[in-house]
Design a protein around this motif. Structure first.
Motif, PDB file in Angstrom:
ATOM      1  N   ASP A  51     -30.719  -0.633  33.709  1.00  0.00           N
ATOM      2  CA  ASP A  51     -30.831   0.291  32.583  1.00  0.00           C
ATOM      3  C   ASP A  51     -29.418   0.784  32.312  1.00  0.00           C
ATOM      4  O   ASP A  51     -28.624   0.946  33.244  1.00  0.00           O
ATOM      5  CB  ASP A  51     -31.734   1.473  32.924  1.00  0.00           C
ATOM      6  CG  ASP A  51     -33.162   1.049  33.263  1.00  0.00           C
ATOM      7  OD1 ASP A  51     -33.652   0.084  32.655  1.00  0.00           O
ATOM      8  OD2 ASP A  51     -33.776   1.691  34.126  1.00  0.00           O
ATOM      9  N   CYS A  52     -29.090   1.032  31.051  1.00  0.00           N
ATOM     10  CA  CYS A  52     -27.716   1.459  30.795  1.00  0.00           C
ATOM     11  C   CYS A  52     -27.605   2.478  29.678  1.00  0.00           C
ATOM     12  O   CYS A  52     -28.505   2.634  28.861  1.00  0.00           O
ATOM     13  CB  CYS A  52     -26.814   0.260  30.524  1.00  0.00           C
ATOM     14  SG  CYS A  52     -26.994  -0.515  28.926  1.00  0.00           S
ATOM     15  N   LYS A  53     -26.455   3.149  29.716  1.00  0.00           N
ATOM     16  CA  LYS A  53     -26.025   4.067  28.672  1.00  0.00           C
ATOM     17  C   LYS A  53     -24.760   3.462  28.069  1.00  0.00           C
ATOM     18  O   LYS A  53     -23.902   2.953  28.792  1.00  0.00           O
ATOM     19  CB  LYS A  53     -25.659   5.432  29.262  1.00  0.00           C
ATOM     20  CG  LYS A  53     -26.784   6.156  29.950  1.00  0.00           C
ATOM     21  CD  LYS A  53     -26.279   7.496  30.482  1.00  0.00           C
ATOM     22  CE  LYS A  53     -27.385   8.283  31.149  1.00  0.00           C
ATOM     23  NZ  LYS A  53     -26.934   9.651  31.497  1.00  0.00           N
ATOM     24  N   SER A  99     -19.506   2.405  28.860  1.00  0.00           N
ATOM     25  CA  SER A  99     -20.890   2.219  29.280  1.00  0.00           C
ATOM     26  C   SER A  99     -20.988   2.501  30.771  1.00  0.00           C
ATOM     27  O   SER A  99     -19.980   2.525  31.479  1.00  0.00           O
ATOM     28  CB  SER A  99     -21.358   0.785  29.001  1.00  0.00           C
ATOM     29  OG  SER A  99     -20.634  -0.136  29.808  1.00  0.00           O
ATOM     30  N   TRP A 107     -27.656   3.602  33.822  1.00  0.00           N
ATOM     31  CA  TRP A 107     -28.519   4.763  33.604  1.00  0.00           C
ATOM     32  C   TRP A 107     -29.416   4.855  34.832  1.00  0.00           C
ATOM     33  O   TRP A 107     -30.381   4.116  34.969  1.00  0.00           O
ATOM     34  CB  TRP A 107     -29.330   4.579  32.331  1.00  0.00           C
ATOM     35  CG  TRP A 107     -30.285   5.682  32.011  1.00  0.00           C
ATOM     36  CD1 TRP A 107     -30.305   6.952  32.507  1.00  0.00           C
ATOM     37  CD2 TRP A 107     -31.368   5.618  31.071  1.00  0.00           C
ATOM     38  NE1 TRP A 107     -31.319   7.681  31.952  1.00  0.00           N
ATOM     39  CE2 TRP A 107     -31.994   6.877  31.063  1.00  0.00           C
ATOM     40  CE3 TRP A 107     -31.863   4.611  30.251  1.00  0.00           C
ATOM     41  CZ2 TRP A 107     -33.097   7.155  30.262  1.00  0.00           C
ATOM     42  CZ3 TRP A 107     -32.954   4.896  29.459  1.00  0.00           C
ATOM     43  CH2 TRP A 107     -33.557   6.149  29.464  1.00  0.00           C
ATOM     44  N   VAL A 135     -37.911  10.136  28.664  1.00  0.00           N
ATOM     45  CA  VAL A 135     -36.504  10.471  28.474  1.00  0.00           C
ATOM     46  C   VAL A 135     -36.355  11.978  28.296  1.00  0.00           C
ATOM     47  O   VAL A 135     -37.053  12.596  27.488  1.00  0.00           O
ATOM     48  CB  VAL A 135     -35.931   9.734  27.243  1.00  0.00           C
ATOM     49  CG1 VAL A 135     -34.450  10.053  27.067  1.00  0.00           C
ATOM     50  CG2 VAL A 135     -36.154   8.228  27.352  1.00  0.00           C
ATOM     51  N   ASP A 145     -30.820  13.231  30.289  1.00  0.00           N
ATOM     52  CA  ASP A 145     -30.472  11.810  30.299  1.00  0.00           C
ATOM     53  C   ASP A 145     -29.486  11.463  29.193  1.00  0.00           C
ATOM     54  O   ASP A 145     -28.792  10.445  29.283  1.00  0.00           O
ATOM     55  CB  ASP A 145     -31.731  10.938  30.099  1.00  0.00           C
ATOM     56  CG  ASP A 145     -32.697  11.016  31.245  1.00  0.00           C
ATOM     57  OD1 ASP A 145     -32.261  10.860  32.397  1.00  0.00           O
ATOM     58  OD2 ASP A 145     -33.894  11.232  30.985  1.00  0.00           O
ATOM     59  N   LEU A 146     -29.444  12.268  28.163  1.00  0.00           N
ATOM     60  CA  LEU A 146     -28.704  11.941  26.939  1.00  0.00           C
ATOM     61  C   LEU A 146     -27.408  12.713  26.766  1.00  0.00           C
ATOM     62  O   LEU A 146     -26.556  12.316  25.975  1.00  0.00           O
ATOM     63  CB  LEU A 146     -29.607  12.199  25.728  1.00  0.00           C
ATOM     64  CG  LEU A 146     -30.975  11.518  25.796  1.00  0.00           C
ATOM     65  CD1 LEU A 146     -31.841  11.981  24.650  1.00  0.00           C
ATOM     66  CD2 LEU A 146     -30.825  10.012  25.822  1.00  0.00           C
ATOM     67  N   ILE A 170     -32.563   4.653  21.343  1.00  0.00           N
ATOM     68  CA  ILE A 170     -33.277   4.690  22.614  1.00  0.00           C
ATOM     69  C   ILE A 170     -34.161   3.456  22.712  1.00  0.00           C
ATOM     70  O   ILE A 170     -34.975   3.204  21.829  1.00  0.00           O
ATOM     71  CB  ILE A 170     -34.141   5.966  22.748  1.00  0.00           C
ATOM     72  CG1 ILE A 170     -33.254   7.217  22.678  1.00  0.00           C
ATOM     73  CG2 ILE A 170     -34.957   5.926  24.049  1.00  0.00           C
ATOM     74  CD1 ILE A 170     -34.020   8.530  22.656  1.00  0.00           C
ATOM     75  N   VAL A 177     -29.294   4.552  25.034  1.00  0.00           N
ATOM     76  CA  VAL A 177     -29.833   4.468  26.387  1.00  0.00           C
ATOM     77  C   VAL A 177     -30.941   3.421  26.333  1.00  0.00           C
ATOM     78  O   VAL A 177     -31.782   3.443  25.431  1.00  0.00           O
ATOM     79  CB  VAL A 177     -30.345   5.823  26.923  1.00  0.00           C
ATOM     80  CG1 VAL A 177     -29.198   6.813  27.080  1.00  0.00           C
ATOM     81  CG2 VAL A 177     -31.427   6.425  26.051  1.00  0.00           C
TER      82      VAL A 177
END
Length: 122
Positions: free
Chosen positions: A25-27, A33, A36, A49, A53-54, A67, A117
């Protein structure tokens, strides 16, 4: 800084252009980057979420946040999280992850300050 392209996506595996690390999982945000890690905020599929998380991505000056809810859309996005994003003055779009990555890449290629995300499994 430009938002990096997500170069590949498959079940449980994502690659971001210019990054040697693969993510589950990634941001992503303009210029960067990272993984996540849901354990950082206690996130789970339900309730989904959370604003925490954001925050990291929102602080990077994004205009649009994408998202990705997972391949089968198991990850929830509560209304209070959407409200939180909008109160930051950021537009938000929520999709199944394959569609989310396509939307993200399209916006990034157009030069938008887009962040995201993404959940790459269920």
């Amino acid at each position: 800084m430009a938002s990096p392209e997500i170069s590949s996506l498959s079940w449980g595996h994502m690659k971001v252009k210019g990054c040697a690390t693969a993510y589950k999982d990634c941001k992503v945000w303009p210029g960067g980057s990272r993984a996540w890690d849901w354990r950082e905020t206690g996130t789970d599929h339900h309730p989904g979420v959370q604003p925490a998380d954001l925050d990291e991505v929102l602080r990077k000056g994004v205009e649009i946040l994408i998202i990705g809810r997972g391949m089968s859309e198991a990850l929830q996005v509560p209304v209070n999280t959407l409200d939180y994003i909008k109160k930051q003055g950021v537009n938000v779009k929520v999709f199944q992850t394959e569609k989310a990555v396509k939307e993200y890449n399209d916006l990034a290629c157009q030069g938008h300050k887009v962040g995201g995300v993404f959940h790459s499994t269920c």
